[in-house]
Scaffold this motif. Structure first.
Motif, PDB file in Angstrom:
ATOM      1  N   LEU A  11     -11.254   3.255  36.566  1.00 26.45           N
ATOM      2  CA  LEU A  11     -11.540   1.859  36.246  1.00 26.45           C
ATOM      3  C   LEU A  11     -12.646   1.746  35.205  1.00 26.45           C
ATOM      4  O   LEU A  11     -12.583   0.902  34.307  1.00 26.45           O
ATOM      5  N   TYR A  12     -13.652   2.600  35.313  1.00 28.62           N
ATOM      6  CA  TYR A  12     -14.749   2.599  34.336  1.00 28.62           C
ATOM      7  C   TYR A  12     -14.218   2.902  32.934  1.00 28.62           C
ATOM      8  O   TYR A  12     -14.511   2.181  31.980  1.00 28.62           O
ATOM      9  N   GLU A  13     -13.396   3.941  32.827  1.00 29.75           N
ATOM     10  CA  GLU A  13     -12.841   4.319  31.525  1.00 29.75           C
ATOM     11  C   GLU A  13     -11.905   3.238  30.986  1.00 29.75           C
ATOM     12  O   GLU A  13     -11.902   2.935  29.787  1.00 29.75           O
ATOM     13  N   LEU A  14     -11.109   2.639  31.859  1.00 29.80           N
ATOM     14  CA  LEU A  14     -10.218   1.560  31.449  1.00 29.80           C
ATOM     15  C   LEU A  14     -11.015   0.376  30.928  1.00 29.80           C
ATOM     16  O   LEU A  14     -10.689  -0.207  29.893  1.00 29.80           O
ATOM     17  N   ARG A  15     -12.083   0.019  31.632  1.00 31.81           N
ATOM     18  CA  ARG A  15     -12.921  -1.103  31.190  1.00 31.81           C
ATOM     19  C   ARG A  15     -13.514  -0.830  29.813  1.00 31.81           C
ATOM     20  O   ARG A  15     -13.508  -1.702  28.938  1.00 31.81           O
ATOM     21  N   ILE A  16     -13.996   0.377  29.589  1.00 32.68           N
ATOM     22  CA  ILE A  16     -14.575   0.730  28.288  1.00 32.68           C
ATOM     23  C   ILE A  16     -13.525   0.580  27.182  1.00 32.68           C
ATOM     24  O   ILE A  16     -13.794   0.006  26.128  1.00 32.68           O
ATOM     25  N   GLU A  17     -12.323   1.086  27.424  1.00 30.77           N
ATOM     26  CA  GLU A  17     -11.262   0.995  26.412  1.00 30.77           C
ATOM     27  C   GLU A  17     -10.859  -0.447  26.142  1.00 30.77           C
ATOM     28  O   GLU A  17     -10.660  -0.835  24.983  1.00 30.77           O
ATOM     29  N   VAL A  18     -10.750  -1.259  27.183  1.00 28.85           N
ATOM     30  CA  VAL A  18     -10.376  -2.656  26.990  1.00 28.85           C
ATOM     31  C   VAL A  18     -11.486  -3.399  26.254  1.00 28.85           C
ATOM     32  O   VAL A  18     -11.222  -4.223  25.374  1.00 28.85           O
ATOM     33  N   GLU A  19     -12.736  -3.113  26.587  1.00 28.32           N
ATOM     34  CA  GLU A  19     -13.858  -3.736  25.870  1.00 28.32           C
ATOM     35  C   GLU A  19     -13.793  -3.408  24.383  1.00 28.32           C
ATOM     36  O   GLU A  19     -14.032  -4.279  23.539  1.00 28.32           O
ATOM     37  N   GLU A  20     -13.464  -2.168  24.045  1.00 28.52           N
ATOM     38  CA  GLU A  20     -13.343  -1.773  22.638  1.00 28.52           C
ATOM     39  C   GLU A  20     -12.208  -2.541  21.956  1.00 28.52           C
ATOM     40  O   GLU A  20     -12.342  -2.976  20.806  1.00 28.52           O
ATOM     41  N   GLU A  21     -11.097  -2.725  22.659  1.00 21.16           N
ATOM     42  CA  GLU A  21      -9.965  -3.478  22.102  1.00 21.16           C
ATOM     43  C   GLU A  21     -10.344  -4.945  21.884  1.00 21.16           C
ATOM     44  O   GLU A  21      -9.921  -5.556  20.896  1.00 21.16           O
ATOM     45  N   VAL A  22     -11.123  -5.518  22.804  1.00 19.95           N
ATOM     46  CA  VAL A  22     -11.575  -6.907  22.640  1.00 19.95           C
ATOM     47  C   VAL A  22     -12.444  -7.016  21.398  1.00 19.95           C
ATOM     48  O   VAL A  22     -12.308  -7.963  20.603  1.00 19.95           O
ATOM     49  N   ILE A  23     -13.330  -6.061  21.193  1.00 15.93           N
ATOM     50  CA  ILE A  23     -14.197  -6.062  20.007  1.00 15.93           C
ATOM     51  C   ILE A  23     -13.358  -6.015  18.737  1.00 15.93           C
ATOM     52  O   ILE A  23     -13.607  -6.759  17.778  1.00 15.93           O
ATOM     53  N   LEU A  24     -12.335  -5.164  18.717  1.00 14.79           N
ATOM     54  CA  LEU A  24     -11.453  -5.087  17.550  1.00 14.79           C
ATOM     55  C   LEU A  24     -10.696  -6.387  17.335  1.00 14.79           C
ATOM     56  O   LEU A  24     -10.528  -6.841  16.194  1.00 14.79           O
ATOM     57  N   ALA A  25     -10.239  -6.993  18.414  1.00 14.86           N
ATOM     58  CA  ALA A  25      -9.504  -8.260  18.296  1.00 14.86           C
ATOM     59  C   ALA A  25     -10.413  -9.353  17.752  1.00 14.86           C
ATOM     60  O   ALA A  25      -9.995 -10.156  16.901  1.00 14.86           O
ATOM     61  N   GLU A  26     -11.650  -9.387  18.207  1.00 14.61           N
ATOM     62  CA  GLU A  26     -12.604 -10.375  17.701  1.00 14.61           C
ATOM     63  C   GLU A  26     -12.890 -10.152  16.225  1.00 14.61           C
ATOM     64  O   GLU A  26     -13.039 -11.098  15.456  1.00 14.61           O
ATOM     65  N   ALA A  27     -12.955  -8.894  15.815  1.00 18.08           N
ATOM     66  CA  ALA A  27     -13.281  -8.552  14.432  1.00 18.08           C
ATOM     67  C   ALA A  27     -12.163  -8.914  13.458  1.00 18.08           C
ATOM     68  O   ALA A  27     -12.396  -9.003  12.254  1.00 18.08           O
ATOM     69  N   SER A  28     -10.956  -9.132  13.963  1.00 17.27           N
ATOM     70  CA  SER A  28      -9.835  -9.451  13.074  1.00 17.27           C
ATOM     71  C   SER A  28      -9.942 -10.867  12.505  1.00 17.27           C
ATOM     72  O   SER A  28      -9.304 -11.174  11.507  1.00 17.27           O
ATOM     73  N   HIS A  29     -10.743 -11.727  13.117  1.00 14.63           N
ATOM     74  CA  HIS A  29     -10.961 -13.103  12.670  1.00 14.63           C
ATOM     75  C   HIS A  29      -9.658 -13.831  12.346  1.00 14.63           C
ATOM     76  O   HIS A  29      -9.425 -14.247  11.214  1.00 14.63           O
ATOM     77  N   PRO A  30      -8.790 -14.023  13.332  1.00 12.93           N
ATOM     78  CA  PRO A  30      -7.509 -14.694  13.073  1.00 12.93           C
ATOM     79  C   PRO A  30      -7.675 -16.115  12.557  1.00 12.93           C
ATOM     80  O   PRO A  30      -6.819 -16.604  11.828  1.00 12.93           O
ATOM     81  N   GLU A  31      -8.787 -16.766  12.877  1.00 12.43           N
ATOM     82  CA  GLU A  31      -9.010 -18.135  12.402  1.00 12.43           C
ATOM     83  C   GLU A  31      -9.130 -18.194  10.880  1.00 12.43           C
ATOM     84  O   GLU A  31      -8.809 -19.206  10.265  1.00 12.43           O
ATOM     85  N   GLU A  32      -9.567 -17.106  10.247  1.00 12.67           N
ATOM     86  CA  GLU A  32      -9.672 -17.069   8.795  1.00 12.67           C
ATOM     87  C   GLU A  32      -8.304 -16.899   8.129  1.00 12.67           C
ATOM     88  O   GLU A  32      -8.075 -17.402   7.038  1.00 12.67           O
ATOM     89  N   ALA A  33      -7.399 -16.209   8.784  1.00 11.76           N
ATOM     90  CA  ALA A  33      -6.070 -15.980   8.221  1.00 11.76           C
ATOM     91  C   ALA A  33      -5.276 -17.273   8.126  1.00 11.76           C
ATOM     92  O   ALA A  33      -4.413 -17.414   7.252  1.00 11.76           O
ATOM     93  N   VAL A  34      -5.567 -18.228   8.980  1.00  7.17           N
ATOM     94  CA  VAL A  34      -4.843 -19.502   8.970  1.00  7.17           C
ATOM     95  C   VAL A  34      -5.030 -20.219   7.639  1.00  7.17           C
ATOM     96  O   VAL A  34      -4.133 -20.932   7.184  1.00  7.17           O
ATOM     97  N   ASP A  35      -6.172 -20.040   7.003  1.00  8.20           N
ATOM     98  CA  ASP A  35      -6.458 -20.706   5.737  1.00  8.20           C
ATOM     99  C   ASP A  35      -5.713 -20.087   4.557  1.00  8.20           C
ATOM    100  O   ASP A  35      -5.646 -20.693   3.492  1.00  8.20           O
TER     101      ASP A  35
END
Length: 79
Positions: A11-35
């Motif tokens: 569970l610890y390792e899974l949480r770390i990996e999911v946290e990293e994926e969330v960071i990457l998803a946030e970094a993609s800035h999808p709100e900017e692509a809409v423009d």
């Protein structure tokens, strides 16, 4: 925070990996692509937002499971 051992390690390792994926998803800035014009999109912003929502749900579920297994450990020690 130190890494747990035993049953909680997965569970610890899974949480770390999911946290990293969330960071990457946030970094993609999808709100900017809409423009941008649709022809310049590298990804569909709606799909990126759905993925981030799903990852946050998964992260919450893992955190709940970690809390349950921690409280289960304490209960076993008191028995």
């Amino acid at each position: 925070m130190s890494a747990p051992s035993g049953d909680n390690e997965f569970l610890y390792e899974l949480r770390i990996e999911v946290e990293e994926e969330v960071i990457l998803a946030e970094a993609s800035h999808p709100e900017e692509a809409v423009d941008l014009p649709v022809t310049e999109w590298l990804f569909d912003p709606t799909d990126a937002e759905r993925e981030e929502i799903g990852l946050r749900g998964l992260l919450h579920a893992v955190e709940v499971l970690e809390g349950d297994s921690r409280s289960g450990d304490h209960g076993a020690a008191n028995a």
